[in-house]
Design an enzyme around this catalytic site. Structure first.
Site, short mmCIF file in Angstrom:
data_model
loop_
_atom_site.label_atom_id
_atom_site.label_comp_id
_atom_site.label_asym_id
_atom_site.label_seq_id
_atom_site.Cartn_x
_atom_site.Cartn_y
_atom_site.Cartn_z
N ASP A 7 0.97 -1.11 0.02
CA ASP A 7 0.03 0.00 -0.15
C ASP A 7 0.89 1.34 -0.18
OD1 ASP A 7 -2.16 1.82 0.32
OD2 ASP A 7 -1.90 1.75 2.46
N ASP A 9 -0.05 5.10 1.19
CA ASP A 9 -0.01 5.95 2.44
C ASP A 9 -0.27 5.05 3.86
OD1 ASP A 9 -0.28 8.58 1.00
OD2 ASP A 9 -1.97 7.74 0.04
N GLY A 50 -10.33 6.58 -1.02
CA GLY A 50 -10.19 7.47 -2.11
C GLY A 50 -10.30 8.73 -1.66
N SER A 124 -2.89 1.35 -4.47
CA SER A 124 -3.48 2.50 -3.53
C SER A 124 -4.74 3.01 -4.26
CB SER A 124 -2.14 3.32 -3.50
OG SER A 124 -2.74 4.38 -2.87
N THR A 125 -5.69 3.43 -3.38
CA THR A 125 -6.64 4.28 -3.69
C THR A 125 -6.19 5.61 -3.93
OG1 THR A 125 -7.32 4.46 -1.44
CG2 THR A 125 -8.21 2.73 -2.47
N SER A 126 -5.13 5.92 -3.62
CA SER A 126 -4.75 7.44 -3.69
C SER A 126 -4.60 7.66 -5.41
CB SER A 126 -3.28 8.07 -3.01
OG SER A 126 -3.66 7.87 -1.74
#
Length: 267
Positions: A7, A9, A50, A124-126
């Protein structure tokens, strides 16, 4: 060949409190929005996967009216996308300034995995530019070149849905039984488990009290011997990996073996 998927963050760097939160709040200020998230409020927002999705939690009828926002859904979506693009610019600037250090052990373990021929990735969802900025901060440009990056809106459903990890495993042609995920949150753990992956957890600033039932290993960090010794404190070790003062690649490989063991028994 095994795979190691990080992941971003909270795993590569503890970026939420000193990176994402101020970037959100500066964005709100620049756009004249009547909101500033406190540390406690942002801790709750982290339960939503997100950045755009967190911003959308603001969009109650009262907030839309107070901020003078359009009520048409398409126009509102475009506005959120504008906010998020600006927030990403602010955030990547914070990362470039170098004030947020990488987390202990991530580069060391990634280098071990690279030298051993493991497949390396970040899921990652970023937003992808944000992820790539943190990845280069944590790994340096040479090692970063060996990573695949899966981020942002590459899948529609964000963590805790398993989609990002299922997508990564498929694109990398990995056997889920031969891949380890390193996460820092319950949502990330659930996403990894939902994709059938073994997951180790390194707790981060906002996640130390979360429920990590199902994780194969939970530690405070991967730990590092140098330049300043940071030991990895074990919080949960259900498979009996028994890492030393810092987690090494052999410990992660042992998780795969231990996870596969009971499932492969026929007695």
């Amino acid at each position: 060949m095994p795979g190691l998927i990080f992941d971003c963050d909270g795993v590569l760097a503890d970026t939420e409190r000193d990176g994402h939160l101020p970037a959100f709040n500066q964005t709100f200020e620049e756009f004249g929005l009547p909101v500033r998230w406190s540390d406690a409020e942002y801790a709750e927002k982290l339960k939503v996967g997100g950045g755009k999705e967190r911003m959308r939690t603001l969009l109650t009828p009262d907030f839309v009216a107070a901020a003078g926002l359009p009520t048409d859904q398409e126009a509102l979506d475009e506005q959120v996308a504008r906010w998020h693009r600006r927030k990403t610019e602010i955030y990547t600037g914070i990362i470039r300034d170098g004030d947020i250090p990488p987390r202990p052990g991530v580069r060391r373990v990634a280098e071990e995995a690279h030298e051993a021929g493991w497949t390396l990735a970040v899921a990652s969802t970023s937003a992808e530019p944000s992820v790539r900025s943190v990845l280069e901060l944590a790994m340096g440009p040479e090692l970063t070149a060996g990573f695949s990056v899966f981020a942002g809106d590459v899948v529609q459903r964000k963590k805790p849905a398993p989609d990002i990890y299922a997508f990564a495993v498929d694109r990398l042609s990995l056997d889920p039984e031969h891949a380890v995920v390193i996460e820092d949150s319950r949502n990330g753990l659930l996403a990894a488990l939902g994709a059938g992956l073994t997951c180790a957890v390194t707790t981060s600033a906002y996640t130390g009290e979360e429920d990590f039932t199902g994780a194969s290993l939970v530690v405070t960090s991967l730990g590092d011997p140098a330049p300043r010794e940071v030991p990895a404190r074990v919080l949960s070790d259900p498979l009996g990996a028994r890492p030393g003062r810092w987690v090494v690649l052999a410990d992660l490989a042992a998780l795969l073996t231990a996870s596969a063991g009971p499932a492969s028994r026929t007695d």
